[in-house]
Structures are given as structure tokens and as C-alpha cells.
Design a protein around this motif. Structure first.
Motif, PDB file in Angstrom:
ATOM      1  N   THR A  46       5.823 -36.486  78.628  1.00 42.36           N
ATOM      2  CA  THR A  46       6.216 -35.885  77.358  1.00 42.36           C
ATOM      3  C   THR A  46       7.259 -36.753  76.675  1.00 42.36           C
ATOM      4  OG1 THR A  46       5.861 -33.737  78.329  1.00 42.36           O
ATOM      5  CG2 THR A  46       7.101 -33.797  76.284  1.00 42.36           C
ATOM      6  N   THR A  71       0.567 -33.697  81.173  1.00 44.55           N
ATOM      7  CA  THR A  71       1.464 -33.439  80.056  1.00 44.55           C
ATOM      8  C   THR A  71       1.055 -32.185  79.299  1.00 44.55           C
ATOM      9  OG1 THR A  71       1.464 -35.819  79.852  1.00 44.55           O
ATOM     10  CG2 THR A  71       2.616 -34.598  78.148  1.00 44.55           C
ATOM     11  N   GLU A 105       7.176 -33.462  65.140  1.00 41.75           N
ATOM     12  CA  GLU A 105       6.247 -32.399  64.758  1.00 41.75           C
ATOM     13  C   GLU A 105       6.986 -31.277  64.022  1.00 41.75           C
ATOM     14  OE1 GLU A 105       2.995 -29.975  67.245  1.00 41.75           O
ATOM     15  OE2 GLU A 105       3.730 -31.775  68.220  1.00 41.75           O
ATOM     16  N   LEU A 126       8.535 -36.898  69.882  1.00 38.74           N
ATOM     17  CA  LEU A 126       7.313 -36.526  69.168  1.00 38.74           C
ATOM     18  C   LEU A 126       7.334 -35.055  68.791  1.00 38.74           C
ATOM     19  CD1 LEU A 126       4.539 -38.403  71.163  1.00 38.74           C
ATOM     20  CD2 LEU A 126       5.459 -38.950  68.919  1.00 38.74           C
ATOM     21  N   LEU A 127       7.918 -34.237  69.679  1.00 40.49           N
ATOM     22  CA  LEU A 127       8.021 -32.812  69.377  1.00 40.49           C
ATOM     23  C   LEU A 127       8.943 -32.610  68.183  1.00 40.49           C
ATOM     24  CD1 LEU A 127       8.274 -31.359  72.986  1.00 40.49           C
ATOM     25  CD2 LEU A 127       6.262 -31.623  71.552  1.00 40.49           C
ATOM     26  N   TRP A 152      -2.740 -29.546  78.180  1.00 38.14           N
ATOM     27  CA  TRP A 152      -4.099 -29.147  78.565  1.00 38.14           C
ATOM     28  C   TRP A 152      -4.857 -28.655  77.345  1.00 38.14           C
ATOM     29  CZ3 TRP A 152       0.419 -26.778  80.085  1.00 38.14           C
ATOM     30  CH2 TRP A 152       0.715 -25.591  79.400  1.00 38.14           C
ATOM     31  N   ASP A 156       4.442 -22.884  69.262  1.00 40.55           N
ATOM     32  CA  ASP A 156       3.286 -23.678  69.684  1.00 40.55           C
ATOM     33  C   ASP A 156       3.616 -25.157  69.844  1.00 40.55           C
ATOM     34  OD1 ASP A 156       1.466 -21.775  70.080  1.00 40.55           O
ATOM     35  OD2 ASP A 156       0.291 -22.116  68.250  1.00 40.55           O
ATOM     36  N   VAL A 157       4.585 -25.628  69.068  1.00 41.08           N
ATOM     37  CA  VAL A 157       4.982 -27.026  69.183  1.00 41.08           C
ATOM     38  C   VAL A 157       5.423 -27.321  70.612  1.00 41.08           C
ATOM     39  CG1 VAL A 157       6.694 -28.729  68.437  1.00 41.08           C
ATOM     40  CG2 VAL A 157       5.624 -27.216  66.759  1.00 41.08           C
ATOM     41  N   PHE A 158       6.045 -26.324  71.232  1.00 45.54           N
ATOM     42  CA  PHE A 158       6.609 -26.537  72.572  1.00 45.54           C
ATOM     43  C   PHE A 158       5.679 -26.044  73.674  1.00 45.54           C
ATOM     44  CE2 PHE A 158      10.214 -26.144  69.669  1.00 45.54           C
ATOM     45  CZ  PHE A 158      10.879 -27.314  69.935  1.00 45.54           C
ATOM     46  N   ILE A 159       4.404 -25.792  73.324  1.00 48.42           N
ATOM     47  CA  ILE A 159       3.510 -25.125  74.265  1.00 48.42           C
ATOM     48  C   ILE A 159       3.420 -25.815  75.627  1.00 48.42           C
ATOM     49  CG2 ILE A 159       1.504 -26.256  73.184  1.00 48.42           C
ATOM     50  CD1 ILE A 159      -0.016 -23.589  73.945  1.00 48.42           C
ATOM     51  N   PHE A 160       3.431 -27.167  75.623  1.00 50.69           N
ATOM     52  CA  PHE A 160       3.254 -27.864  76.894  1.00 50.69           C
ATOM     53  C   PHE A 160       4.553 -28.009  77.683  1.00 50.69           C
ATOM     54  CE2 PHE A 160      -0.427 -30.044  74.617  1.00 50.69           C
ATOM     55  CZ  PHE A 160      -1.308 -29.060  75.023  1.00 50.69           C
ATOM     56  N   LYS A 169      -0.643 -34.996  69.024  1.00 53.08           N
ATOM     57  CA  LYS A 169       0.634 -34.369  69.354  1.00 53.08           C
ATOM     58  C   LYS A 169       1.331 -35.148  70.463  1.00 53.08           C
ATOM     59  CE  LYS A 169       2.357 -30.059  71.403  1.00 53.08           C
ATOM     60  NZ  LYS A 169       3.158 -29.376  70.410  1.00 53.08           N
ATOM     61  N   LYS A 199       0.329 -29.170  85.540  1.00 49.33           N
ATOM     62  CA  LYS A 199       1.666 -29.633  85.122  1.00 49.33           C
ATOM     63  C   LYS A 199       2.448 -30.115  86.331  1.00 49.33           C
ATOM     64  CE  LYS A 199       3.971 -29.634  82.074  1.00 49.33           C
ATOM     65  NZ  LYS A 199       4.764 -29.829  80.880  1.00 49.33           N
TER      66      LYS A 199
END
Lengths: 121, 706
Positions: free
Chosen positions: B177, A100, B185, B181-182, A102, B231-235, A118, A95
Motif C-alpha cells: 500500500t 494489498t 484519491e 495514493l490514498l 481484492w 471506500d477510499v480506505f477499504i483495503f 487506485k 491480506k
């Protein structure tokens, strides 16, 4: 128009299967065997997303990601790294370099597509 | 992941192992070369990762252990010794053996080797005691169940409202990011209202277009559990502030307000309370006046209130309207009554048109419109989505495919397609037959599939779709397809075809519907000795449907069932013989041609020639023994049943007729050749013909050549 995804992995088997799954879903793909080749191939091509392994010869994935982020055209594209480490250190490292998201290996094709969609919308 | 790349992985792993051997031998000569050490590590790492991807779990787990040792080498916590190189070379050989034959389990050898590795680590560590023990993985070497954590998450059906604060960092775009898109979702998870907080956006001159200045407040009402929302915000966990809180929805039941209690006690009058309440300023306004909140903050809170209120209201309407369970017998009665009413209405329309009375015509037209609506409405009550039946088969496929050691997935398409309840009920058995057949005979064993370059696991696709007034249900597998050679041999054995008869593929396929036909020579637990496809066909035909089959060698087989939307209404062709009316189901009628007696007839054999083709026929006048003279020009109706074309001769064809089927009642239950009756507009009765049965009766009497 089909979105173009650059797939970087030194394992041809993984590269081929990732490419296969993505193509099945209608994505266009470009392949590269290591970070150096990935960086070379992304230049001048309209890549919409990168899916890359981390541990690779010549140039590792993390270095490649940070170098891709230095290219004006690819500062905002989503980049996914494939890692075998389930610890957060590699993901944080990724990151920090500009990745973005993984995916932890081993992963299923469903997981791969879920993350690709996603981040690519 | 994708099984067809297993072989590619093995080839690649063999190459890597050769590379590994080279590198290890080089390392023996130059023990301190960091480049060589890291390439040894990298090779182990790649093998581990790929092995896990392609299902070589044993290799992956073992390599993981060795990789950990190599990691210690790389980190300088271990030094290269001859013993270490020897052991690493041995592990390379073990990996090779496991790759060559995946059934080989080297558990004992592997455990001994790993123990030796650990002993070496301990030996070296006695000098360097600061190395923590957990650097060498303590995880015991075993094939653990990696699917354990992939089980379906618990899904509650309780609607919970969450407040989600999503504050991304300024430079979130730079990590690729897209916050929108989040949000998209999240939108898919349930009822949502999203408020963008834009106060942070600077003036145009100060703005950095590559920065994000917006944050979002989201009110989400969903049945999805909180972890999945997270989980939607995991990244973005590290690059955004995300706060998710469940908003309790029970605060409206917090008891009586103080004013209400005072009114109840008779201390104040309710008018006075109301007067005071209306003169009061709203909390929000007061807060803004006192600079305690900003206008946007208040708006966002009001939005939340709004969302909760709508939600509460919806909950109320759901509990009050909802659905009513009705005994299906009552529904059948209703449909029956509507059928009667349609008949009476038709009768009335006909009378009205004769009477030439404008007021009666107008009433009759109004009634016609209403009955049509009533009919459609009551029919739709009996319609159910077929999805519920589909989902029952998931378990069937799962269990059977596990029994047979075939990893088969069931894919269902079009589960929302609606069909008459009675049709759905009667469809269950034939579908079970067909799915069992696909699992047992259609889809090959994983070994055969891999040899054919297909994924090891097969897929059965169950789909439903509308096609005009019919529903088409398809059971398709991606198996080997029908074996034409075996079908041929079997058909000859059974005397269905002549040994030298040359049939096209499609005709051969149809043979599997013949009574007692089965191509599987072995009896299996799943489908017994050959599932009677003739039974399936018969059941579908009793439903007024048709079965067809298509198959491609190596690609799979698809069986298509074409069913009428409902059993209560029939699309028919109304015909007349003397003064009697009959209805043919339109689905079996191919064409109508004029028939002049004697001209196309061949003696007494009842064979006509239609455009040069020979066609056996049945004269319904004779079959039903109707007296009177047959007209000079009769009508020949060409009907297709069981893939045989047969002609029926009637006096006159009246035309298309959509009608509600009435059963004939118990007195007539033994009458063969009729499937029901209906009442025509003028009150006369038309009988619905069971074409198949008539054909069989005539065939039995050997009056018909087919």
C-alpha cells in the motif's frame, strides 16, 4: 513507460479478459496459469503489480502472494487477489499473506480498472 | 465482463467438465483421497467464478450450491458415497447442458437435484448432528437481480466538512500500500488540507526505512457521501486506523456571546470588553503553557479552523455573487444593440481617419477597443456548454436500446464545449434524428455483433470540439457501417444514379442525404420508415453548418456536424457589384478567380471553365437586375453548396469581413436569396446572400446546369 502487470488465473478465459482490459488501458501484461508459474515468471521481471486468482492448482494464490513477498524485489508492489467469496475471511487471509487489495468476482472491467488505478496510482 | 471471451469461457468450461468427470470417477475408486476431493472442489469453484464473470448466472448459481456440498466433503463433514458421486455427476451433466444452450432453463431438474443433495446431507448429519444447518446454503435457487445494489449512490450536493484521522500501521508498505495514493484519491473528492503528523518519526539512527512513521490529519470539504470516503480506505481497514467525523458547521450560529449580552443590557461598555479580550491570552497559548497540548497538535487544530473559515467565506460569496437569470430576449436585444454599436464605431473610425485629427483618432481607437471587448463579452453571455443537451440523450439511448434489446452505451466527450444558445436549441432535433438512426440502423443486434467478434453492447460516441471559429459535433457508432450495396440499389430504384454509374464510396454515402432516401426496408417503432437525413442536413444548413459522413464496413459510421460558434456573427466575404455590397458566408467559399467575359464562357449557357473544370455560374448582376456596365474583368467566386460547385460572378472582391447579422425586418421577409443584412463602416448597407436559395431559384428557372 508502461507499467507491467502479472495476471495469474487458472481460467484462461478470465486471464485473457483481464489481460485484454488492462492492455486496452495501456498496461503491459504477463500471464501465468497458476501460483507456481506466477512465482516463476515474476522472478527477474520488472513487474509493477500482480492480479491473481485464489483457487488454483499447483500453488494457490494466497501461497503465491506470501512467496512473492519473500522476494526482495517485490516486497512493496501492490497485489490484488480475485476472490469469489464475499465474506471477509478470504480477504483477511489474503491480506495476512501480503495482498494489498481484492476484487470480488464477478466484477466489471470498470471495477478492475478502478482498483488497479487506485493501487498503482 | 468482456463479452468476446464468452466463447473462450465455454470451451474452457467443457474441458473442466471432462476433468471433473475423471476426478469423480477416480473418487469413486478412492473415496478418501483428499487431493481428488480438493480438485473436484476447485473445478466447481472455477466454473462458478468464471460463469458469473461471463454472464452465465444460472450456471454460477447452481454450481455455487454444488460447490457448497463439495466444501463439506473437503472439510470432512460429509463422506463420499455412491449416491453423492452419482448426484455430482448428474450436476456435471446439467452444467454441460446449460453451457451448450444458455436458453435452456433446467430449474425443475436442478431443484430436484439440489433437494436430493440436501437430503443426503441431512441423512449423513443425523449421525453427525453438530453440522450446522447453514453450512448448506439456505439461499433459494433463483436468478437474483445482481444489479440491484449497483444503483447510483445518492449524491447530495451539500458541502460537508470531515475530519479524517489516518494512522497506518508501521508495516503498511509491506502490504504494497502506498498511503500517498490514498491521499491523492481523497484530494480528488473536494477541497482538502492535509497535515502530516511526523512526531513519531525516530532519529535517523533508529529509523527503519521500510517502516511508515507518519500519520495524517485531513480536513476534507466535499459533497461525497461518507461511505464513499470510507471506500477510499477499504483495503487498509485492518492495517490502519481510520476515523472519519463530520465537523458540524453550525457552531457559528450558537447565539450571542456573554460579552455581547452584557453590553446589550448596558451593564458594561463595549470598549471595556474589547480591552479585556485583547489583554487575554489565546486559548492555544494557555494550553501549551500548561502542557495540555503540544505545538503540532495545536497547529493541526488551527489548520482545521482555517479550513472551516475559508469554507464559510466561500459559502457566503457563493450566495452573494452567484448567477443571475436573465430573459433570453433581453440578451438578444443586448447583442443586437452591440451590433449597432459596432457599426457606429466602424463609421467613426473611418471618419476619424479622414479627419487627421489626433484627438479624434485617439478617442475612436479607444472606442474600437471597448466595443470589441463589449462584443466578445455579450457574445459569451449567450454561450452555453453543450453538455446539458448531451446528458438529455443518455435517457434516449437507454430507453431506445432497451426497447430494441440492444445494450447500447452512450459516451459523451467534450460536453464543456460552448456554443451559442440558439444553435444548441436548434441542434436538438437533428441530434435526436442521428442518434435514433445509429441505434436503429447503425448498431447491429447483439447476436450479429458477437458473430462479428465485437462486444455484444454497442457504443455511440457523442463528441464536441472547437475547430477554429466552428464547433464540430460528431455522432459515431461502432455498428456495421453503411451498406454500400443497398444504398446503390436504392439510389438506382429512386433514379438518383444510373444503373451503370460507378461512384466512389464517399459519393455513395452522400446519397443518403437526398430527399426521402432510406435504406431500411422495414418500418420500426424507433425511427419509422427511414429517418429523413435530408431533414437533418437542411436543419444544419439553416444554422450555417455542414454535415459530412464517414463509414467503414464492420467498424461503424460517424456523422460530423460543423457548426458556427454563433449565429449572431458571420465570417463573410464582402463583394461589390456596381454600387451595391453583398456578403458571402465565408464557410461556403472555395476560391476566387478572375473572370474575363467571353474568354471562358460558353455561349449563353453560363458555363465557365476554371482550370479545365467545367463550372456553371450565376451572374449576380443579372440575378439582382442591377443596371450599369459590367467591368471587363469580373471576379468569379467558387462556392460549394450541397456538394455542388457553383460560380458567382461579381464586379469586385473587397475581402474578409466579420459582421454582426441584422435581420431584414418583416417587410422583406418574403425576399428570397437573402439571409440578412449588415451595415458597413461608411454607413452603407451590405446584404448577406443565401447562396443555397439563389442556386435553387436559378435551377428552377432552368437557367443553370448542375
Amino acid at each position: 513507460m508502461a507499467k507491467k502487470i502479472l495476471v495469474v488465473d487458472d481460467s484462461a478465459a478470465i486471464r485473457q479478459s483481464v489481460t485484454f482490459v488492462l492492455q486496452q488501458e495501456g498496461f503491459e501484461t504477463i500471464e501465468a496459469a497458476d501460483g507456481a508459474e506466477g512465482l516463476e515468471k515474476i522472478k527477474g521481471s520488472a513487474v509493477d503489480m500482480v492480479v491473481s486468482d485464489v483457487n488454483m492448482p499447483n500453488m494457490d494464490g494466497i501461497t503465491m502472494v506470501s512467496k512473492i513477498r519473500e522476494l526482495a524485489d517485490f516486497r512493496f508492489i501492490p497485489i490484488i487477489i480475485l476472490t469469489t467469496e464475499s465474506q471477509s475471511s478470504k480477504m483477511e487471509e489474503g491480506k495476512a499473506a501480503g495482498a494489498t487489495g481484492w476484487i470480488v468476482k464477478p466484477f466489471t472491467s470498470e471495477k478492475l480498472l478502478a482498483v488497479v488505478k487506485k493501487l498503482l496510482g | 465482463m468482456v463479452d468476446q471471451f464468452k466463447e473462450a469461457f465455454r470451451e474452457e468450461a467443457f474441458e473442466l467438465l471432462i476433468e471433473l468427470e475423471d476426478a469423480l470417477l477416480r473418487l469413486e475408486e478412492e473415496p478418501d483421497d483428499p487431493e481428488t476431493i480438493s480438485s473436484v472442489f476447485r473445478i466447481m469453484h472455477t466454473i462458478k467464478g468464471s460463469a458469473a464473470m461471463f454472464g452465465f448466472d444460472d450456471i454460477s448459481l447452481f454450481t455455487h450450491e454444488v460447490e457448497n456440498i463439495m466444501d463439506l466433503l473437503r472439510a470432512g463433514k460429509l463422506s463420499v458415497t455412491k449416491e453423492l458421486i452419482d448426484m455430482t455427476l448428474t450436476s456435471r451433466d446439467y452444467i454441460r447442458i446449460m453451457l451448450e444452450d444458455s436458453s435452456k432453463k433446467l430449474n425443475e431438474e436442478v431443484n430436484t437435484l439440489l433437494a436430493a443433495f440436501k437430503a443426503e446431507v441431512r441423512k449423513q448429519n443425523s449421525d453427525l448432528s453438530e453440522v450446522k444447518s447453514h453450512d448448506v446454503s439456505e439461499v433459494p435457487y433463483r436468478s437474483d437481480d445482481k444489479h440491484a445494489d449497483e444503483s447510483d449512490p445518492y449524491i447530495s450536493d451539500e458541502l460537508i466538512t470531515y475530519r479524517i484521522i489516518f494512522c497506518p500501521e508501521n508495516n503498511i508498505f509491506l502490504s504494497g500500500t502506498n498511503p500517498l495514493l490514498l491521499l491523492a484519491e481523497l484530494r480528488e473528492l473536494g477541497e482538502i488540507s492535509i497535515i502530516a503528523v511526523k512526531e513519531e518519526i525516530p532519529s535517523l539512527t533508529a529509523i527503519n526505512p521500510e517502516f511508515n512513521y507518519t500519520s495524517w490529519e485531513i480536513i476534507l470539504s466535499t459533497t461525497t457521501p461518507e461511505e464513499e470516503i470510507r471506500d477510499v480506505f477499504i483495503f487498509v481497514e485492518s492495517s490502519a486506523e481510520v476515523r472519519i467525523t463530520a465537523i458540524s458547521d453550525s457552531h457559528d450560529e450558537s447565539g450571542k456571546k456573554i460579552g455581547e449580552i452584557l453590553v446589550d443590557r448596558g451593564i458594561v461598555k463595549s470598549e471595556d470588553i474589547n480591552k479585556i479580550l485583547t489583554s487575554q491570552k489565546k486559548v492555544g497559548e494557555v494550553l501549551i503553557e500548561n502542557n495540555l497540548v503540544t505545538k503540532p497538535q495545536l497547529d493541526s487544530a488551527l489548520e482545521e479552523q482555517q479550513q472551516i473559515n475559508t469554507l464559510m467565506e466561500r459559502k457566503k460569496t457563493i450566495t452573494t455573487s452567484g448567477s443571475v437569470r436573465v430573459d433570453s430576449v433581453k440578451l438578444d436585444e443586448l447583442v443586437d444593440l452591440v451590433g449597432e454599436m459596432v457599426t457606429v464605431q466602424a463609421h467613426l473610425s473611418e471618419l476619424a481617419s479622414h479627419k487627421q485629427d489626433a484627438s479624434i483618432i485617439s478617442i475612436s481607437e479607444q472606442l474600437e477597443r471597448l466595443t470589441a471587448e463589449l462584443r466578445d463579452n455579450s457574445m459569451s453571455m449567450r454561450m452555453l456548454p453543450i453538455g446539458t443537451t448531451f446528458s438529455k440523450f443518455k435517457r434516449l439511448v437507454r430507453d431506445l436500446s432497451a426497447d430494441l434489446g440492444k445494450g447500447i452505451a452512450l459516451v459523451t466527450v467534450g460536453g464543456e464545449t460552448e456554443l451559442d444558445k440558439t444553435v444548441i436549441e436548434k441542434l436538438n432535433d437533428p441530434l435526436v434524428h442521428l442518434i435514433r438512426n445509429s441505434i436503429d440502423h447503425g448498431i447491429e443486434s447483439p447476436e450479429e455483433r458477437i458473430a462479428a467478434g465485437k462486444p455484444a453492447g454497442g457504443t455511440i460516441t457523442l463528441s464536441a470540439r472547437h475547430s477554429g471559429a466552428s464547433v464540430i459535433i460528431t455522432v459515431a457508432d461502432d455498428g456495421a457501417g453503411l451498406d454500400t450495396v443497398r444504398i446503390r440499389r436504392k439510389a438506382i430504384d429512386k433514379g438518383l444514379i444510373l444503373p451503370d454509374e460507378d461512384l466512389p464510396e464517399s459519393e455513395l454515402f452522400k446519397l443518403i442525404f437526398a430527399a426521402g432516401f432510406s435504406t431500411s426496408s422495414t418500418i420500426t417503432k424507433v425511427s419509422g420508415r427511414g429517418v429523413g437525413m435530408d431533414v437533418v442536413r437542411k436543419e444544419i444548413e439553416t444554422l450555417g453548418g455542414m454535415v459530412s459522413i464517414s463509414s467503414e464496413a464492420g467498424k461503424g459510421t460517424a456523422i460530423e456536424l460543423k457548426l458556427p460558434l454563433t449565429l449572431a456573427i458571420i465570417e463573410g466575404l464582402l463583394v461589390q457589384i456596381d454600387d451595391e455590397f453583398y456578403v458571402f458566408p465565408l464557410s461556403v467559399v472555395e476560391e476566387c478567380v478572375e473572370h474575363i467575359q467571353g474568354e471562358h464562357e460558353n455561349g449563353k449557357q453560363n458555363i465557365a471553365s476554371v482550370r479545365g473544370e467545367i463550372l456553371p455560374f450565376i451572374r449576380l448582376r443579372d440575378f439582382f437586375d442591377i443596371k450599369g456596365d459590367q467591368p471587363e474583368i469580373e471576379q468569379l467566386i467558387v462556392v460549394n453548396t450541397h456538394d455542388h460547385r457553383i460560380g458567382f460572378i461579381v464586379d469586385e472582391v473587397i475581402g474578409d469581413y466579420q459582421t454582426v447579422i441584422k435581420t431584414l425586418g418583416s417587410i422583406y421577409k418574403d425576399v428570397e436569396g437573402l439571409s440578412g443584412g449588415t451595415i458597413l463602416g461608411d454607413g452603407s448597407i451590405a446584404l448577406i446572400l443565401d447562396v443555397l436559395k439563389i442556386t435553387q431559384i436559378v435551377q428552377k428557372e432552368e437557367k443553370l446546369l448542375t
